[in-house]
Design a protein around this motif. Structure first.
Motif, PDB file in Angstrom:
ATOM      1  N   LEU A 115      39.905  52.560  51.449  1.00  0.00           N
ATOM      2  CA  LEU A 115      40.578  51.650  50.520  1.00  0.00           C
ATOM      3  C   LEU A 115      41.677  50.852  51.200  1.00  0.00           C
ATOM      4  O   LEU A 115      41.950  49.698  50.832  1.00  0.00           O
ATOM      5  CB  LEU A 115      41.166  52.456  49.352  1.00  0.00           C
ATOM      6  CG  LEU A 115      40.160  53.200  48.454  1.00  0.00           C
ATOM      7  CD1 LEU A 115      40.899  54.070  47.456  1.00  0.00           C
ATOM      8  CD2 LEU A 115      39.246  52.205  47.744  1.00  0.00           C
ATOM      9  N   ALA A 116      42.321  51.432  52.222  1.00  0.00           N
ATOM     10  CA  ALA A 116      43.437  50.743  52.885  1.00  0.00           C
ATOM     11  C   ALA A 116      42.968  49.563  53.731  1.00  0.00           C
ATOM     12  O   ALA A 116      43.669  48.542  53.825  1.00  0.00           O
ATOM     13  CB  ALA A 116      44.210  51.733  53.739  1.00  0.00           C
ATOM     14  N   ILE A 117      41.798  49.672  54.382  1.00  0.00           N
ATOM     15  CA  ILE A 117      41.333  48.576  55.250  1.00  0.00           C
ATOM     16  C   ILE A 117      40.503  47.550  54.503  1.00  0.00           C
ATOM     17  O   ILE A 117      40.220  46.471  55.036  1.00  0.00           O
ATOM     18  CB  ILE A 117      40.508  49.132  56.417  1.00  0.00           C
ATOM     19  CG1 ILE A 117      39.217  49.806  55.916  1.00  0.00           C
ATOM     20  CG2 ILE A 117      41.345  50.100  57.260  1.00  0.00           C
ATOM     21  CD1 ILE A 117      38.297  50.279  57.020  1.00  0.00           C
ATOM     22  N   ALA A 118      40.109  47.841  53.265  1.00  0.00           N
ATOM     23  CA  ALA A 118      39.238  46.925  52.521  1.00  0.00           C
ATOM     24  C   ALA A 118      39.826  45.522  52.347  1.00  0.00           C
ATOM     25  O   ALA A 118      39.120  44.521  52.570  1.00  0.00           O
ATOM     26  CB  ALA A 118      38.879  47.542  51.169  1.00  0.00           C
ATOM     27  N   PRO A 119      41.099  45.345  51.956  1.00  0.00           N
ATOM     28  CA  PRO A 119      41.608  43.978  51.772  1.00  0.00           C
ATOM     29  C   PRO A 119      41.538  43.125  53.034  1.00  0.00           C
ATOM     30  O   PRO A 119      41.304  41.908  52.960  1.00  0.00           O
ATOM     31  CB  PRO A 119      43.056  44.201  51.331  1.00  0.00           C
ATOM     32  CG  PRO A 119      43.078  45.575  50.750  1.00  0.00           C
ATOM     33  CD  PRO A 119      42.099  46.351  51.561  1.00  0.00           C
ATOM     34  N   GLY A 120      41.736  43.730  54.192  1.00  0.00           N
ATOM     35  CA  GLY A 120      41.693  42.956  55.421  1.00  0.00           C
ATOM     36  C   GLY A 120      40.305  42.622  55.894  1.00  0.00           C
ATOM     37  O   GLY A 120      40.134  41.758  56.763  1.00  0.00           O
ATOM     38  N   LEU A 121      39.283  43.272  55.356  1.00  0.00           N
ATOM     39  CA  LEU A 121      37.915  43.035  55.813  1.00  0.00           C
ATOM     40  C   LEU A 121      37.265  41.850  55.111  1.00  0.00           C
ATOM     41  O   LEU A 121      36.649  41.003  55.762  1.00  0.00           O
ATOM     42  CB  LEU A 121      37.067  44.299  55.595  1.00  0.00           C
ATOM     43  CG  LEU A 121      37.506  45.548  56.369  1.00  0.00           C
ATOM     44  CD1 LEU A 121      36.517  46.682  56.135  1.00  0.00           C
ATOM     45  CD2 LEU A 121      37.636  45.258  57.858  1.00  0.00           C
ATOM     46  N   PHE A 122      37.375  41.782  53.761  1.00  0.00           N
ATOM     47  CA  PHE A 122      36.753  40.644  53.094  1.00  0.00           C
ATOM     48  C   PHE A 122      37.647  40.012  52.043  1.00  0.00           C
ATOM     49  O   PHE A 122      37.164  39.285  51.167  1.00  0.00           O
ATOM     50  CB  PHE A 122      35.384  41.034  52.480  1.00  0.00           C
ATOM     51  CG  PHE A 122      35.379  42.279  51.647  1.00  0.00           C
ATOM     52  CD1 PHE A 122      35.566  42.238  50.279  1.00  0.00           C
ATOM     53  CD2 PHE A 122      35.168  43.501  52.239  1.00  0.00           C
ATOM     54  CE1 PHE A 122      35.531  43.390  49.525  1.00  0.00           C
ATOM     55  CE2 PHE A 122      35.128  44.656  51.487  1.00  0.00           C
ATOM     56  CZ  PHE A 122      35.312  44.609  50.121  1.00  0.00           C
ATOM     57  N   GLY A 123      38.961  40.287  52.112  1.00  0.00           N
ATOM     58  CA  GLY A 123      39.925  39.556  51.308  1.00  0.00           C
ATOM     59  C   GLY A 123      39.611  39.577  49.819  1.00  0.00           C
ATOM     60  O   GLY A 123      39.359  40.619  49.232  1.00  0.00           O
ATOM     61  N   GLU A 124      39.584  38.363  49.215  1.00  0.00           N
ATOM     62  CA  GLU A 124      39.326  38.235  47.780  1.00  0.00           C
ATOM     63  C   GLU A 124      37.844  38.140  47.464  1.00  0.00           C
ATOM     64  O   GLU A 124      37.462  38.079  46.288  1.00  0.00           O
ATOM     65  CB  GLU A 124      40.048  37.004  47.241  1.00  0.00           C
ATOM     66  CG  GLU A 124      41.562  37.077  47.343  1.00  0.00           C
ATOM     67  CD  GLU A 124      42.130  38.249  46.549  1.00  0.00           C
ATOM     68  OE1 GLU A 124      41.554  38.598  45.496  1.00  0.00           O
ATOM     69  OE2 GLU A 124      43.156  38.824  46.979  1.00  0.00           O
ATOM     70  N   ALA A 125      37.003  38.062  48.476  1.00  0.00           N
ATOM     71  CA  ALA A 125      35.565  37.975  48.235  1.00  0.00           C
ATOM     72  C   ALA A 125      35.056  39.294  47.652  1.00  0.00           C
ATOM     73  O   ALA A 125      35.661  40.352  47.834  1.00  0.00           O
ATOM     74  CB  ALA A 125      34.832  37.658  49.528  1.00  0.00           C
ATOM     75  N   GLU A 126      33.960  39.238  46.969  1.00  0.00           N
ATOM     76  CA  GLU A 126      33.390  40.413  46.335  1.00  0.00           C
ATOM     77  C   GLU A 126      32.362  41.116  47.203  1.00  0.00           C
ATOM     78  O   GLU A 126      31.883  42.185  46.832  1.00  0.00           O
ATOM     79  CB  GLU A 126      32.752  40.034  44.996  1.00  0.00           C
ATOM     80  CG  GLU A 126      33.759  39.670  43.916  1.00  0.00           C
ATOM     81  CD  GLU A 126      34.684  40.839  43.573  1.00  0.00           C
ATOM     82  OE1 GLU A 126      34.234  41.990  43.621  1.00  0.00           O
ATOM     83  OE2 GLU A 126      35.873  40.581  43.271  1.00  0.00           O
ATOM     84  N   SER A 127      32.022  40.501  48.329  1.00  0.00           N
ATOM     85  CA  SER A 127      31.025  41.128  49.196  1.00  0.00           C
ATOM     86  C   SER A 127      31.229  40.654  50.622  1.00  0.00           C
ATOM     87  O   SER A 127      31.911  39.649  50.872  1.00  0.00           O
ATOM     88  CB  SER A 127      29.603  40.801  48.721  1.00  0.00           C
ATOM     89  OG  SER A 127      29.378  39.407  48.797  1.00  0.00           O
ATOM     90  N   PHE A 128      30.614  41.368  51.537  1.00  0.00           N
ATOM     91  CA  PHE A 128      30.663  40.991  52.944  1.00  0.00           C
ATOM     92  C   PHE A 128      29.695  39.846  53.208  1.00  0.00           C
ATOM     93  O   PHE A 128      28.710  39.661  52.483  1.00  0.00           O
ATOM     94  CB  PHE A 128      30.268  42.175  53.828  1.00  0.00           C
ATOM     95  CG  PHE A 128      31.334  43.237  53.924  1.00  0.00           C
ATOM     96  CD1 PHE A 128      32.396  43.102  54.806  1.00  0.00           C
ATOM     97  CD2 PHE A 128      31.276  44.359  53.122  1.00  0.00           C
ATOM     98  CE1 PHE A 128      33.356  44.089  54.895  1.00  0.00           C
ATOM     99  CE2 PHE A 128      32.231  45.338  53.196  1.00  0.00           C
ATOM    100  CZ  PHE A 128      33.288  45.218  54.093  1.00  0.00           C
ATOM    101  N   GLY A 129      29.973  39.122  54.289  1.00  0.00           N
ATOM    102  CA  GLY A 129      29.048  38.099  54.747  1.00  0.00           C
ATOM    103  C   GLY A 129      27.968  38.706  55.617  1.00  0.00           C
ATOM    104  O   GLY A 129      27.805  39.936  55.678  1.00  0.00           O
TER     105      GLY A 129
END
Length: 645
Positions: free
Chosen positions: A50-64
């Motif tokens: 949960l801590a690294i999630a915001p830095g991985l895809f920001g406000e997007a709902e899914s990964f690219g």
């Protein structure tokens, strides 16, 4: 992003976060480096996810699309790495995350192909990840977050150089999270070097350490350690239990013992292959095995959902290992028991470990066979068999049993079948019972055997000889007293007749030693034994008499030692008709009165100083005199003596 993670948490049944999860997901800590210490089983894996999630895809709902990894999670062991991968897989499942793993024991070619296809998050062990970096199989340039899970254990296992190499290859602009049960000086130094303004979070305090774990220190006798482990397993009947050992040899020994006693047991040690370890853990998860015997390294980070019992078959080496072992149970709010097997010699060590770890344990004796049986009876009466409705398919069989047998017969059959499904408990020694007093030897007859202390006689050698030649048991032989010239032996009176019949009328034992029956108990010689051991031959304590040239030592006076008391060297006689050459005095020491020996000249004209002393042997007085002649500065004349010209 929030909707994808919330949906994943709802699917897994999470309603509230643990303290460590709530601390690392605070809004003010988003994107910051964290140094987190929390007790094992507190939900750290979900917390750093949960801590690294915001830095991985920001406000997007899914990964690219998956390409170079965005996050890297490093764990000390293969089992922990695969467990982290499973946790993160369901956490980011609704966000379309692609995860890959690089751990030792797996096919490196498969891992390389997975990395080439692309992955958002890579979970790895330090050694295998460094291999991929050096081979160019993985690109770390796009990393946004790096997580070191169980960082203290990785340093203990010797992965410092690998970690430093990997962190040096990662971008400097990244989020670095260090999770560890403890934060020793080595972890603090690593954090200072590779983290930027890290926020320190600690949710493990001495007062609440392992609050869901009941610690029990069980006293056992030295020979009952393994029996006590069997009784503890039988007393609790936990769905899953881990027995910790310090060595692989102990793991193999205990696994065999438990398997022979009917336990469904698996082993987990460093000598097993990755495939064998995976199958062992899977059998624990699906219920095919109930007990796992493991070493500390092999069981690091293992999370079994129904693990309710941890047994320390051998005490750990330090308090951190004790906490890590015990932390396998009592996870995520569940209760657990951590039992220490403590023989008398290890009691002080157990007290020190518990004190250093700030833990309070209940001291008691290991469960006895009666206590285990009583616990079985409680479980039998509380079984669901009594409340289950009777199926229609079984009504006819039940009716036949009721009409054929009495209630007592039916109850006895049920109890017998119930107990046959479980291993019988072991009988343990009663630690509180005083040792039984030694039985009096009773009437006896004494014998005297030729050869005593001077001949090297010893009780440990006489006892087996007497039992063999005299057809005796050890209980028939009483005291054996070794005297200077004889050995006195006490034989039980009831065994004397058989003893005399076995040795014969000659009354002779080994090596012709004569045996004599005494008419009354002997009086023992109480003179002190000589200081030196007397084995085989008697030692002579008399010193050699002093030489005649040395005056006897008077009482109360000390005679000075004359260091020039060596005898005069032998002088070779010259041949008939020749004059002896004068003996020159050595110039290096004028205090000596002895002259150098005459040197005989041979026809070759070379001086002959006599044969050299043998190499490696101590020089005698004669050799010292010859050496003195060699060192003399006097040079003999060349040529033949005047009388031979």
């Amino acid at each position: 992003m929030k909707n994808a993670l919330a949906k994943a948490l709802d699917t897994q049944g999470y309603t509230t976060l643990t303290p460590v999860q709530a601390a690392v997901t605070a809004p003010e800590l988003t994107g910051k480096d964290l140094l987190v210490s929390a007790q094992t089983g507190s939900g750290k894996t979900l917390g750093f996810g949960l801590a690294i999630a915001p830095g991985l895809f920001g406000e997007a709902e899914s990964f690219g699309p998956a390409a170079a990894p965005l996050a890297l999670v490093i764990a000390p062991t293969r089992e922990l790495a695969m467990q982290v991968k499973r946790e993160l897989t369901w956490l980011f499942a609704h966000a379309g995350a692609v995860l890959a793993s690089t751990v030792g024991g797996m096919d490196m070619r498969d891992e390389r192909r997975a990395l080439q296809r692309g992955a958002h998050i890579v979970v790895a062990t330090p050694g295998r990840l460094r291999d991929h970096v050096m081979r160019g199989s993985i690109d770390l340039s796009g990393l946004k977050a790096v997580v070191l899970d169980e960082a203290d254990e990785m340093l203990d296992l010797g992965f410092r150089e690998d970690l430093e190499f990997i962190l040096d290859q990662a971008p400097t602009e990244r989020q670095t999270l260090l999770f560890s049960a403890t934060v020793p000086a080595a972890i603090a130094k690593l954090a200072q070097r590779y983290q930027t303004e890290a926020v320190r979070i600690s949710t493990a305090t001495g007062a609440t350490q392992h609050a869901d774990i009941e610690y029990r220190a069980l006293n056992v006798s030295a020979r009952d350690s393994e029996n006590a482990i069997i009784n503890v397993l039988r007393y609790y009947e936990a769905p899953n239990a881990i027995v910790f050992c310090n060595t692989r040899a102990m793991v193999n020994r205990l696994t065999t013992r438990l398997s022979n006693r009917g336990f469904s047991v698996v082993a987990l040690s460093g000598e097993l292959s990755q495939n064998e370890r995976t199958h062992a853990l899977q059998s624990m998860r699906d219920g095919r095995a109930r007990v796992c015997v493991a070493t500390d390294v092999a069981a690091r980070g293992i999370d079994l959902p129904n693990l309710e019992l941890v047994i320390h078959a051998e005490l750990p080496t330090n308090q951190d290992t004790l906490l890590h072992r015990s932390g396998r149970t009592g996870r995520a709010g569940r209760k657990g028991v951590s039992a220490l097997i403590v023989p008398p010699a290890a009691r002080k060590k157990a007290q020190r470990l518990l004190g250093w770890a700030k833990l309070k344990a209940e001291w008691a004796d290991a469960p006895s066979a009666e206590e285990v049986t009583a616990k079985d009876d409680e479980r039998m009466l509380a079984s669901s068999d009594w409340s289950t409705e009777l199926e229609d398919s079984n009504r006819e069989a039940v009716a036949k049993l009721v009409n054929t047998f009495t209630a007592e017969q039916l109850a006895a059959a049920y109890v017998r079948l119930f107990r046959e499904r479980h291993s019988a408990p072991e009988e343990l020694s009663d630690l509180s019972a005083a040792p039984a007093p030694r039985e009096a030897f009773g009437p006896s007859v004494w014998f005297s055997l030729e050869g005593g202390r001077a001949a090297g006689a010893e009780p440990r050698r006489l006892l087996p000889m007497l039992c063999k030649l005299g057809n005796l048991s050890r209980e028939d032989v009483g005291a054996i007293r070794i005297q200077p010239d004889a050995s006195l032996i006490e034989i039980r009176q009831s065994a004397v007749q058989g003893f005399l019949g076995a040795i014969g009328s000659s009354m002779t034992l080994e090596d012709g030693a004569k045996l004599t029956q005494l008419s009354q108990p002997p009086k023992f010689d109480k003179t002190p034994r000589p200081s030196g051991p007397a084995k085989g031959k008697a030692t002579h304590s008399k010193k050699p008499a002093p030489p005649e040239s040395t005056p006897a030592k008077a009482s109360g006076t000390t005679t000075p030692v004359d260091w020039n008391d060596a005898p005069k060297p032998r002088v070779k006689k010259p041949k008939p008709g020749s004059k002896p050459t004068s003996r020159p005095k050595p110039k290096h020491d004028s205090s000596k009165s002895e002259d150098s020996p005459v040197t005989e000249l041979k026809k070759t004209g070379k001086a002959n100083h006599g044969p050299k002393p043998p190499v490696g042997k101590p020089s005698s007085k004669k050799n010292r005199a010859r050496k003195l002649a060699k060192t003399s500065e006097a040079t003999p004349k060349r040529g033949k003596p005047r009388g031979q010209r």
